[in-house]
Structure formats: structure tokens, C-alpha cells
Design an enzyme around this catalytic site. Sequence first.
Site, PDB file in Angstrom:
ATOM      1  N   GLY A 194       0.622  -1.145   0.204  1.00  0.00           N
ATOM      2  CA  GLY A 194      -0.059   0.054   0.330  1.00  0.00           C
ATOM      3  C   GLY A 194       0.848   0.796  -0.237  1.00  0.00           C
ATOM      4  N   HIS A 195       1.921   1.531  -1.038  1.00  0.00           N
ATOM      5  CA  HIS A 195       2.851   2.332  -0.603  1.00  0.00           C
ATOM      6  C   HIS A 195       2.508   3.660  -1.036  1.00  0.00           C
ATOM      7  CE1 HIS A 195       3.586   1.090  -4.932  1.00  0.00           C
ATOM      8  NE2 HIS A 195       4.165   2.221  -5.294  1.00  0.00           N
ATOM      9  N   GLY A 226      -0.651   4.912  -1.062  1.00  0.00           N
ATOM     10  CA  GLY A 226      -1.947   5.352   0.063  1.00  0.00           C
ATOM     11  C   GLY A 226      -1.341   6.175   1.107  1.00  0.00           C
ATOM     12  N   SER A 240      -6.648  -0.358  13.185  1.00  0.00           N
ATOM     13  CA  SER A 240      -7.248   0.458  13.430  1.00  0.00           C
ATOM     14  C   SER A 240      -8.242   0.851  14.187  1.00  0.00           C
ATOM     15  CB  SER A 240      -8.738   0.406  11.873  1.00  0.00           C
ATOM     16  OG  SER A 240      -9.766   1.968  12.900  1.00  0.00           O
ATOM     17  N   SER A 241      -8.063   1.802  14.858  1.00  0.00           N
ATOM     18  CA  SER A 241      -9.089   2.094  16.704  1.00  0.00           C
ATOM     19  C   SER A 241     -10.506   1.952  16.077  1.00  0.00           C
ATOM     20  CB  SER A 241      -9.311   3.943  16.554  1.00  0.00           C
ATOM     21  OG  SER A 241      -9.421   4.825  16.148  1.00  0.00           O
ATOM     22  N   CYS A 242     -11.207   1.389  14.879  1.00  0.00           N
ATOM     23  CA  CYS A 242     -12.990   1.214  14.516  1.00  0.00           C
ATOM     24  C   CYS A 242     -12.541  -0.115  15.328  1.00  0.00           C
ATOM     25  CB  CYS A 242     -13.040   1.319  13.561  1.00  0.00           C
ATOM     26  SG  CYS A 242     -12.901   0.219  12.476  1.00  0.00           S
ATOM     27  N   TYR A 277     -15.147  -2.858   7.927  1.00  0.00           N
ATOM     28  CA  TYR A 277     -14.520  -2.805   8.175  1.00  0.00           C
ATOM     29  C   TYR A 277     -13.770  -3.546   9.148  1.00  0.00           C
ATOM     30  CZ  TYR A 277      -9.442   0.060   7.202  1.00  0.00           C
ATOM     31  OH  TYR A 277      -8.653   0.131   7.408  1.00  0.00           O
ATOM     32  N   LYS A 299      -9.963  -6.012  10.316  1.00  0.00           N
ATOM     33  CA  LYS A 299      -9.515  -5.556  10.768  1.00  0.00           C
ATOM     34  C   LYS A 299      -8.814  -6.423  12.124  1.00  0.00           C
ATOM     35  CE  LYS A 299      -7.333  -2.645   8.047  1.00  0.00           C
ATOM     36  NZ  LYS A 299      -5.606  -2.603   7.766  1.00  0.00           N
ATOM     37  N   ASN A 303      -7.507   7.525  14.460  1.00  0.00           N
ATOM     38  CA  ASN A 303      -7.377   8.511  13.092  1.00  0.00           C
ATOM     39  C   ASN A 303      -6.852   9.396  12.561  1.00  0.00           C
ATOM     40  OD1 ASN A 303     -11.166   7.824  12.943  1.00  0.00           O
ATOM     41  ND2 ASN A 303     -10.742   9.299  15.226  1.00  0.00           N
ATOM     42  N   HIS A 351     -12.569  10.122   4.735  1.00  0.00           N
ATOM     43  CA  HIS A 351     -12.681  10.296   6.440  1.00  0.00           C
ATOM     44  C   HIS A 351     -13.490  12.051   6.152  1.00  0.00           C
ATOM     45  CE1 HIS A 351     -10.610   6.596   6.103  1.00  0.00           C
ATOM     46  NE2 HIS A 351     -11.471   6.176   6.453  1.00  0.00           N
ATOM     47  N   TRP A 354     -21.808  16.366   8.154  1.00  0.00           N
ATOM     48  CA  TRP A 354     -23.108  14.859   8.620  1.00  0.00           C
ATOM     49  C   TRP A 354     -23.029  14.679  10.110  1.00  0.00           C
ATOM     50  CZ3 TRP A 354     -22.473   9.289   5.879  1.00  0.00           C
ATOM     51  CH2 TRP A 354     -22.997   9.421   4.797  1.00  0.00           C
TER      52      TRP A 354
END
Length: 309
Positions: free
Chosen positions: A11-12, A14, A108-110, A137, A141, A166, A180, A203
Amino acid sequence: MEKNSRIYVAGHNGLVGSAIVRSLHRKGYKNIIGKAHKELDLTNQAAVEDFFREETIEYVFLAAAKVGGIGANNAYPADFIMDNLLIECNVIKSAFNHKVKKLLFLGSSCIYPKMCPQPIKEEYLLTGPLEPTNEAYALAKISGLKMCSYYKEQYGMNFISAMPTNLYGPNDKFDSKDSHVIPAIISKMEAAKQLNKPIVQLWGTGTPLREFLYVDDMAEACVYLMENYDGVEHINIGTGREISIQNLAELIKRIVGYKGEILFDPSMPDGTPRKLLDISKIKKLGWRPKISLEEGLKITYDSYINNQK
């Protein structure tokens, strides 16, 4: 890692992967390998296996993922869980097959429960229900970090996991439908400024609290962990500070120079009400973030404007 070690950053191109590449270059690592999606489809098991066989990889930063904001996660849950599971399974299995020296998996923190006690400690994982809007997602993870711990437990592989909060910064996705919160607000406000629109609508209610980490700080933490951490437990990466979405929007408004009004649409989802990571473990290891939110937002906005030009 040696300075000439063969290091693969999945993923270099991204947001996350490009920051890791920048950090490695700053630290003098010279032999960094990256493959664009058109060159290597990480959801293709045979292609990934061929790549590892041909390249004799020694170290892996697994930063490749299918990512998006609340809207994208909510609209395409099957795609998010399937693509991310395929990427993780293929890269981790090939890393095992070819006996890489060390792998770092980015989560991810999610992954933490929606109503988690705050700040969130690593041990709170799997102690309650997930936030429904990004459950697919998060499940992918969680599977990835558990896979790493199981390979360490069963086979003694040095596979570790890091859980960043995040992230934001240059090279992010600024498409408002798929992005995001920070790039979405920046792109909306810049467009409204250029078109002299009196109102920008965002939102949710604006009340959720979020922690934001500049992506180059995250990358420095990842390289630091690769150099200094070999534990089984995943490690949180964050700032230890939080801000409401409303205050974030006001800060971005000032940086962008937008003069109109901000309105929130409470009919749209807020996501998790609060999400602040406990970063005491990584601080004990010797790492701390360096870039403030305002400084990071200015860099991100300038990068966005330059790319637009």
C-alpha cells in the site's frame, strides 16, 4: 532492520503507506519495495505468492487496505470485509511461507467496541458490540491482528500489530463521497469558498469526540515499533487528545479561509460518540507524537491546494 534490508511496504501509494516510505527514507533505509495495484493485486493469492517468491522480502509493513468514511463503510460492507480479509490473508500467509524476519500489520481504532470505556486500552478489544456503520471493516482488521498473534503463538513468527487512531495528511482521499472526515470537510469548505456558498452542511450533530493523528507521526511510530517492539499484544498509536467534530470543522474553516456558516444534519449518522486511545504503552516504549492538529491540518490543506492546481 539493516539499512539495506529488503523492506516491502504494502500500500505504498496510499495515505499510510506513502508516509511509511517517507519515514524509512528519512531514517536511511535504502531498499524499499512497493507495487502499485495494477502491478500486484493483493486480493489475488497466487500473484502475492509469486511476488514474495521472486522478491525475497525480509520485512513487511502491511498498510494496504480498502478504506473509506462512514458513508462508504455503510454502503459497501461486503466489499470492505471481503477485500480486506483477502489482502490480509494473502500477505500474512506469504510472509509466513517465505519466512520474513518481521511483519507489522496496521489496524484501525474502529476495532474497539462502540461504547468502550475511555481512553481505550488495548485490552478492551472484543469486550462489546462494534459500531454498526463500520462493523465489516472492523471485523476484517480484528481478524488481521489476531492472525498475526496466532502466527507468533503457533509458529514463532515475529508478526506484530499497531492500532492507529484516526489519520489525516497529504495523499488522503478528498472525494467527499468516499473520504474520511478531515479531507471531506476540507474539500467541501474549499469548494464553498471558491463558489461563495453561504452554507456548508456536514453529517451528524457535530458532538462526537475524535482523536486525530498526523500520518507522518503514525509512520514514525510504525518504524519505531518495527525497530523496538516484538510483543504479542497490539499497540495503540495516537495523540492522547480529542476534539469535537464541530470544533474540528471550525478549525478547518479558519485554515481554509471560508467565511460562510456551518450547519450539521442530525439525520445523518454520527458514528461512535467518543473514541480516544490510551497510548501509555507506546509512550513507555519511548515514542511520542510531534505534530499538532493545527500544524498538521495546515500542511494537509496546502497539499490539497497544490494537488488541485
